[in-house]
Scaffold this motif. Structure first.
Motif, short mmCIF file in Angstrom:
data_model
loop_
_atom_site.label_atom_id
_atom_site.label_comp_id
_atom_site.label_asym_id
_atom_site.label_seq_id
_atom_site.Cartn_x
_atom_site.Cartn_y
_atom_site.Cartn_z
N MET A 256 0.82 -1.21 0.00
CA MET A 256 0.00 0.00 0.00
C MET A 256 0.86 1.26 0.00
SD MET A 256 -3.33 0.64 2.34
CE MET A 256 -4.52 1.93 1.92
N ILE A 257 1.99 1.22 0.69
CA ILE A 257 2.91 2.36 0.68
C ILE A 257 3.32 2.68 -0.75
CG2 ILE A 257 5.23 3.11 1.33
CD1 ILE A 257 4.84 1.54 3.96
N ASP A 258 3.66 1.63 -1.51
CA ASP A 258 4.08 1.84 -2.90
C ASP A 258 2.96 2.43 -3.74
OD1 ASP A 258 6.58 0.83 -2.29
OD2 ASP A 258 6.08 -1.22 -2.91
N TYR A 259 1.76 1.87 -3.59
CA TYR A 259 0.63 2.36 -4.37
C TYR A 259 0.30 3.81 -4.02
CZ TYR A 259 -0.57 -2.38 -5.99
OH TYR A 259 -0.57 -3.62 -6.58
N MET A 260 0.27 4.11 -2.74
CA MET A 260 -0.11 5.47 -2.32
C MET A 260 0.92 6.50 -2.76
SD MET A 260 -3.07 5.15 -0.65
CE MET A 260 -3.46 6.04 0.84
N LYS A 261 2.19 6.13 -2.73
CA LYS A 261 3.23 7.05 -3.19
C LYS A 261 3.10 7.33 -4.69
CE LYS A 261 6.86 6.22 0.23
NZ LYS A 261 8.23 5.67 0.46
N GLU A 262 2.58 6.36 -5.41
CA GLU A 262 2.44 6.53 -6.86
C GLU A 262 1.17 7.26 -7.24
OE1 GLU A 262 2.65 3.86 -11.00
OE2 GLU A 262 2.93 2.91 -9.04
N TYR A 263 0.09 7.00 -6.52
CA TYR A 263 -1.21 7.50 -6.95
C TYR A 263 -1.87 8.51 -6.01
CZ TYR A 263 -0.94 3.55 -10.17
OH TYR A 263 -0.54 2.67 -11.14
N ARG A 264 -1.31 8.75 -4.85
CA ARG A 264 -1.96 9.63 -3.90
C ARG A 264 -1.07 10.80 -3.48
NH1 ARG A 264 -5.68 7.77 -5.86
NH2 ARG A 264 -7.39 6.55 -4.97
N ILE A 265 -0.33 11.32 -4.43
CA ILE A 265 0.45 12.53 -4.22
C ILE A 265 -0.26 13.68 -4.92
CG2 ILE A 265 2.68 13.68 -4.56
CD1 ILE A 265 2.80 11.33 -2.63
N GLY A 266 -0.53 14.77 -4.19
CA GLY A 266 -1.28 15.89 -4.73
C GLY A 266 -0.49 16.68 -5.75
N PRO A 267 -1.17 17.59 -6.45
CA PRO A 267 -0.51 18.43 -7.46
C PRO A 267 0.65 19.25 -6.90
CG PRO A 267 -2.91 18.62 -7.59
CD PRO A 267 -2.61 17.85 -6.36
#
Length: 616
Positions: A256-267
């Motif tokens: 989940m850390i990997d996924y969130m770093k890829e897809y849940r970083i704001g503009p």
């Protein structure tokens, strides 16, 4: 120790038997830390790419490198992906277990072994293949320190030749496995090719097992349950993850850390989430409750020992009524138990986790697809019912490789439940936090920071009345507890409903029912076919997907004379929950098929025990 039960040997040898295509169990016995994981993944994927349904199960030691590990690939043309009790093709690479592994095989199996082991002297009813791995790997790997790792890829090539696996698919799988390491991919491909060529030139194909192309994996994916759960939690809108590492749940949060770093970083380049490693499991669930009270979708992931430590805070979440999600990737207990073996041993304790009267909602996935989809269900139910929701996965589902259809993009809307906004409070004036306004047991809540003078309330773990005021009055406590129970009863209509599969009634009514849940599902579905084909026993099957039980569960039991409850624990824990829920006259219909070996439940064990209890 061998990972199969010792099967009585017959007199027939491994030759002159009929050809068996796309129906086998391949077991690779190596040592932990030898680098065999990549080789086994390549072998699994090669078969998958040939269109043959597969699953992969890894049994590994819980402590240091150098101890025995076994990886089992199930290939089956009919789509059976549960564990098979018997091993058909053994790749013996570990001197410490080679003898026991070989002696546990049924007559007619094949054994591929490292030449110095001389396993062919043990039995005369198996097909043996001897390979000088050290000599072969020395020819393709100049660096001695790498030979230990590359040696494993040699057996991939040998197996490919003996089972007629396309080397083109092996190359494709190796390129995928080492996608970012061209040099490593080339070296491993050379090793596999060398093994293939050696087998072609020196080994006569005498076994009965073959892999041939099919078309049953088109569009499918291979993924483990923890990765599927991580994806599901991200799609479900989780923003706070708190955890303490514990096998077999760690990979869920790590992925989940990997996924969130890829897809849940704001503009702006900043994270829109928080993932915190706590000092222990108690702190982790405390953070979940704090974040849930503040309005975040929060979760943690753990296993049985962590669940035990979370008991006190679980009671707080239940009594204060704060949403949160806890993933329990179950393993064998009690205590440290067998931390790298699978189990369904936390069902009963989790249902009532904490002291006092508590009842918790549990969701029970059986597949990687449900690990993905039930994440959304869990967060929605947690907020709708303002409570902790436990998702009861297990090691077999969480850490092993499963074939699946691609996951569907979630279409279920995010449901925040009864949350009052400033505008709501302007309209109604005031509210009582723990008052049952709608008759469903669920009160209304506000979130911290709501700009209204009547928004605040005390979230009390001590006695309180419906206005959240401190109270030790007996009637206040009784009313509160009865309302919490009413809320749990309401949940029966909202949790995922069971899946019911009917047998062929033929000339009469089907009188035998099977109830299962979680990964026991895969052994049950195969066993039902065995019961039909070998014993002419028809069964109906209900797969539980949640607790509390829905009305369909009661109706199913009422419709059958014998109900076999299949589970992977010693004490028939789900059967115990059913007994607490049923009318007294229905309880004698229940029969337990409980298994606790630490190995994934296989179909043959279910079939043998059920037919014995039926007097067949």
């Amino acid at each position: 120790m061998a990972t199969t039960d010792v099967v009585p040997r017959g007199s027939a040898g491994g030759t002159n038997q009929k050809r068996i295509v796309n129906d086998m169990s391949i077991q690779v016995a190596t040592v932990n830390g030898s680098g065999s994981q990549s080789s086994n993944t390549v072998l699994l994927r090669s078969i998958f790419q040939m269109g043959v349904p597969v699953s992969g199960k890894n049994m590994f030691p819980s402590n240091i490198a150098g101890l025995p590990t076994w990886y089992t690939i199930r290939a089956n043309k009919n789509g059976y992906i549960g564990r098979k009790k018997e091993i058909d093709f053994l790749v013996a690479m570990n001197p410490e277990t080679a003898t026991e592994d070989t002696m546990s095989l049924a007559a007619g199996a094949s054994v591929l072994y490292d030449e110095p082991l001389a396993l062919h002297k043990l039995r005369d009813d198996l097909t043996f293949y001897s390979v000088p791995y050290d000599k072969i790997v020395a020819q393709v790997c100049p660096e001695a320190k790498l030979r230990k790792l590359v040696k494993n890829m040699v057996y991939v090539g040998v197996v490919a030749n003996l089972l007629t696996i396309d080397m083109g698919e092996v190359e494709k799988a190796i390129r995928k496995q080492f996608a970012k390491k061209v040099k490593a991919a080339n070296l491993n491909l050379a090793a596999a090719q060398a093994g293939f060529e050696y087998a072609k030139a020196n080994l006569e194909k005498r076994g009965t097992f073959y892999i041939e192309r099919m078309d049953k994996t088109a569009g499918k994916i291979i993924i483990d349950g923890n990765s599927a759960a991580a994806l599901g939690c991200m799609f479900a809108g989780c923003t706070v993850v708190t955890w303490y590492p514990i096998t077999p749940s760690s990979s869920l949060v790590e992925t989940m850390i990997d996924y969130m770093k890829e897809y849940r970083i704001g503009p702006d380049g900043k994270a829109t989430f928080a993932i915190v490693q706590a000092e222990d499991e108690l702190a982790a669930v405390g953070m979940v409750i704090g974040a849930g009270w503040a309005g975040a979708r929060s979760m943690t992931a753990t296993a049985g020992p962590g669940i035990s430590l979370m008991s006190e805070f679980a009671g707080l979440g239940y009594y204060v009524e704060v949403p949160g999600v806890i993933w329990d990737i179950q393993r064998v207990g009690p205590s440290t138990g067998l931390p790298t073996r699978t189990s369904q041993g936390d069902i009963l304790s989790t249902a009532f986790l904490s002291h006092g009267d508590t009842k918790h909602i549990m969701l029970i996935p059986c597949s990687v697809e449900e690990c993905f989809s039930m994440a959304t269900d869990a967060f929605n139910l947690a907020e709708q019912f303002q409570t902790l929701v436990f998702v009861m996965s297990d090691l077999d589902l969480g850490m092993n490789n499963w074939m699946s259809d691609p996951f569907q993009y979630p279409t279920t809307e995010i449901k925040r439940g009864k949350v009052l906004s400033k505008e709501d409070l302007d309209r109604v004036g005031s509210f009582a936090r723990y008052k049952d306004v709608d008759g469903d047991g669920i009160g209304y809540r506000t979130l911290p920071g709501t700009s209204h003078p009547n928004a605040a309330y005390f979230a009390r773990g001590s006695g309180h009345n419906e206005k959240a005021q401190y109270s030790e009055r007996a009637d206040d406590f009784e009313n509160n507890m009865e309302r919490l129970n009413r809320k749990f009863e309401t949940a029966r209509s909202f949790v995922p409903r069971p899946e019911i599969t009917k047998g062929d009634a033929g000339a009469g009514k089907v009188t035998i029912g099977i109830i299962g849940y979680g990964t026991s599902h895969w052994g049950i579905t195969e066993s039902r076919d065995q019961l039909r084909d070998e014993y002419q026993i028809e069964t109906d099957y209900l797969r539980l997907r949640a607790y509390p039980f829905t009305r369909e569960v009661h109706e199913f039991i009422e419709q059958h004379e014998h109900i076999y409850v299949v589970e992977q624990n010693r004490d028939a824990q789900m059967l115990s929950l059913l007994k607490l829920d049923l009318k007294a006259e229905l309880i004698p219909r229940l029969r337990s098929l409980a298994h606790i070996t630490g190995l994934p439940l296989d179909a043959r064990s279910i079939t043998d025990e059920l037919t014995s209890m039926e007097g067949k």
